[in-house]
Motif scaffolding. Sequence first.
Motif, short mmCIF file in Angstrom:
data_model
loop_
_atom_site.label_atom_id
_atom_site.label_comp_id
_atom_site.label_asym_id
_atom_site.label_seq_id
_atom_site.Cartn_x
_atom_site.Cartn_y
_atom_site.Cartn_z
N ALA A 115 0.95 -1.71 -0.19
CA ALA A 115 0.03 0.49 -0.19
C ALA A 115 0.87 1.20 0.34
CB ALA A 115 -0.80 0.02 1.17
N ALA A 116 1.78 1.37 0.79
CA ALA A 116 2.74 2.49 0.78
C ALA A 116 3.12 2.57 -0.29
CB ALA A 116 3.76 2.27 1.82
N LEU A 117 4.10 1.55 -1.09
CA LEU A 117 4.34 1.53 -2.48
C LEU A 117 3.80 2.40 -3.40
CD1 LEU A 117 6.82 -1.20 -2.47
CD2 LEU A 117 7.38 1.03 -2.58
N VAL A 118 2.52 1.73 -3.30
CA VAL A 118 1.46 2.84 -4.61
C VAL A 118 1.35 3.90 -4.12
CG1 VAL A 118 -1.30 2.49 -4.81
CG2 VAL A 118 0.12 0.58 -4.74
N ALA A 119 0.88 4.08 -2.49
CA ALA A 119 1.06 6.04 -2.45
C ALA A 119 2.45 6.53 -3.23
CB ALA A 119 0.51 5.88 -0.89
N ALA A 120 3.68 5.71 -2.77
CA ALA A 120 4.57 6.19 -2.86
C ALA A 120 4.90 6.48 -4.44
CB ALA A 120 5.86 5.91 -2.63
N SER A 121 3.97 5.55 -5.23
CA SER A 121 4.38 6.29 -6.55
C SER A 121 3.70 7.14 -6.67
CB SER A 121 3.55 4.71 -7.74
OG SER A 121 2.61 4.58 -7.22
N LEU A 122 2.65 8.05 -6.20
CA LEU A 122 1.97 9.08 -6.55
C LEU A 122 2.57 10.33 -5.87
CD1 LEU A 122 -1.62 7.42 -6.26
CD2 LEU A 122 -0.75 7.45 -8.78
N TRP A 123 2.96 9.94 -4.51
CA TRP A 123 2.83 10.64 -4.00
C TRP A 123 4.87 9.99 -3.65
CZ3 TRP A 123 -1.59 9.24 -2.67
CH2 TRP A 123 -2.70 10.03 -2.95
N PRO A 124 6.10 10.20 -4.35
CA PRO A 124 7.29 9.71 -4.22
C PRO A 124 8.43 10.68 -3.16
CG PRO A 124 7.03 10.39 -6.30
CD PRO A 124 5.74 11.23 -5.71
N ARG A 173 10.61 6.66 1.18
CA ARG A 173 11.66 6.55 2.09
C ARG A 173 10.81 5.45 3.15
NH1 ARG A 173 15.03 11.48 1.11
NH2 ARG A 173 16.66 10.17 0.27
N PRO A 174 9.79 5.97 3.66
CA PRO A 174 8.55 5.23 4.81
C PRO A 174 8.03 3.84 3.69
CG PRO A 174 7.97 7.82 4.44
CD PRO A 174 8.77 7.48 3.79
N ALA A 175 8.21 3.88 2.05
CA ALA A 175 7.38 2.57 2.38
C ALA A 175 8.91 1.97 2.09
CB ALA A 175 7.39 3.54 0.58
N GLY A 176 9.87 2.76 1.81
CA GLY A 176 11.27 1.24 1.65
C GLY A 176 11.73 1.05 2.85
N LEU A 177 11.27 2.02 4.45
CA LEU A 177 11.25 1.58 5.21
C LEU A 177 10.43 -0.19 5.57
CD1 LEU A 177 12.96 1.90 7.93
CD2 LEU A 177 10.87 3.21 8.51
N LEU A 178 8.77 0.36 5.00
CA LEU A 178 8.12 -0.61 5.13
C LEU A 178 8.57 -1.94 4.73
CD1 LEU A 178 4.97 1.12 5.25
CD2 LEU A 178 5.69 -0.61 7.43
N LEU A 179 9.67 -1.90 3.67
CA LEU A 179 9.79 -3.32 2.60
C LEU A 179 10.61 -3.90 3.08
CD1 LEU A 179 9.21 -4.29 0.37
CD2 LEU A 179 11.42 -2.90 -1.33
N ALA A 180 11.39 -3.16 3.88
CA ALA A 180 12.71 -3.37 4.65
C ALA A 180 12.71 -4.84 5.85
CB ALA A 180 14.13 -2.15 4.19
N ALA A 181 11.46 -4.39 6.11
CA ALA A 181 10.89 -4.61 7.43
C ALA A 181 10.49 -6.22 6.56
CB ALA A 181 9.99 -3.79 8.79
N SER A 182 9.45 -6.51 5.98
CA SER A 182 8.84 -7.07 5.44
C SER A 182 9.79 -8.12 4.78
CB SER A 182 8.15 -6.96 4.45
OG SER A 182 7.35 -7.81 3.84
N ALA A 183 11.18 -7.96 4.22
CA ALA A 183 11.86 -8.67 4.46
C ALA A 183 13.11 -9.49 4.35
CB ALA A 183 13.08 -7.99 2.94
N LEU A 184 13.80 -8.14 5.73
CA LEU A 184 13.49 -9.00 6.86
C LEU A 184 13.22 -9.75 7.82
CD1 LEU A 184 15.51 -5.79 8.38
CD2 LEU A 184 16.55 -7.80 7.72
N TRP A 185 11.83 -10.05 8.09
CA TRP A 185 11.16 -10.55 8.87
C TRP A 185 10.61 -11.65 7.95
CZ3 TRP A 185 6.34 -8.18 12.22
CH2 TRP A 185 6.51 -8.83 13.00
N LEU A 186 10.09 -12.15 7.00
CA LEU A 186 10.66 -13.08 6.23
C LEU A 186 11.65 -14.14 5.73
CD1 LEU A 186 9.24 -15.03 4.11
CD2 LEU A 186 9.86 -13.51 1.91
#
Length: 436
Positions: A383-392, A397-410
């Motif tokens: 959701a954050a990446l989709v929103a960031a594609s509209l308001w980069p 960077r918040p989207a990148g932080l959530l993506l990093a957290a998801s990758a680390l968790w996986l």
Amino acid sequence: MQRALSFSNSPPLGVPLRFLINTPLFVLLAALLLLWAGPSALGSRWTGHALALTHLFTLGVLASAMLGAMMQILPVATGIRMPAPRLTAAATHLLLTSGTLSLAAGFLTVHPLFFRLAIPLLGGAFAWLLVAGFCGLWRDRRQATKGSAEILVATRLALAALLVTVVMGLLLAAGFVWPVPVSRLFTDLHSAWGLLGWVGLLVMGMSYQVIPMFQVTELYPKTLTRWLAIVVFVLLLALAANMLRDPLGGIEIGYTLAILLLLAYGAYAYATFRLLWTRKRPEADTTTRFWHTAVFSLGACFPVWLAQIITGADLAVTLGVLFIVGFAWSAVNGMLYKILPFLLWYNAQRDLDVALREVPKVKQILPDDVALPQYWVHLAAVAALVAASLWPAALARPAGLLLAASALWLGVNMARALLFYRRALKNIARALASRA
């Protein structure tokens, strides 16, 4: 009735596992790049940061995961085995991983050296894969498991689309080093064949097996599995022919073909959602939620594309996020929570002559309550990446932080499963020794 599965054809564990381990590592690299680059990575599809981010996902994440899944599922579900699976897996993995890193470095630095490295590495990886894949398809064509024709059709067409994608990609990469006459038209075709051809068709073909098997659903409708992959491939051929015939004209024909492609994938999304909605297990598990996210993201591509046409806004990055991360990566992430525990369980007991209570159950290796929290972080990242594609500027960077957290968790969850598997092997060895 479910398709017959030939588990005796399973390759050694190391064949698919090396590719599956790549996935959280490259997602983390993509997230770190997004944190570093910020708005430049999502503001336009043409920046070096955006191109590096895209190829870290499409090659490092999706290609790795799909190659691992294909090398495991194809022999089990269809009876088609790649020749020399250990050597093919080791060589392809090494070439693909190093080539992806070289290509990303080339986009970030625009230094010809990295492209000179990436071209033979990636070319070698996919040449090896394609030769091995088509050799296996030809050699075992008479031994193919009954009822697997639709999976084989989608896989053959996906490999053909991969060949087109690789040739175009190598030409585009060569343009950074030598005076190769390529235009932006090749970039659009490269993206179309790579995403709608290779990625889309292979996810489609694999889902024909893993959705009914792991989600306990009915089989996909026969008409859809027989014709949909062929329709998508033919539409891609027509789209490419139209663009190459008249790059400046033929816009109406191009729009019509694009709508038909989106409708074809919409039909796949609807069929998948319907199967998941009517599944025999009423309680949705983590993988089901990932698939819900995948089909919703795929379905969302159609209104976003229409909005781009009607308003004239450039929504290419949003479409890329929805298809690559929302659809393809969500499907792959969800399948990892089924495929990895099943592989570890199967390999823990495949050579045993007697039943042992030390052999863990599949659900014990990676429990659903361990996997579920990572899904919610992944959903927030999408959701954050989709929103960031509209308001980069505000949200990249918040989207990148959530993506990093998801990758680390996986990554932690996968490591936990592998450690559990190693402990189980030790317990099984002790139990066997006590019986001797």
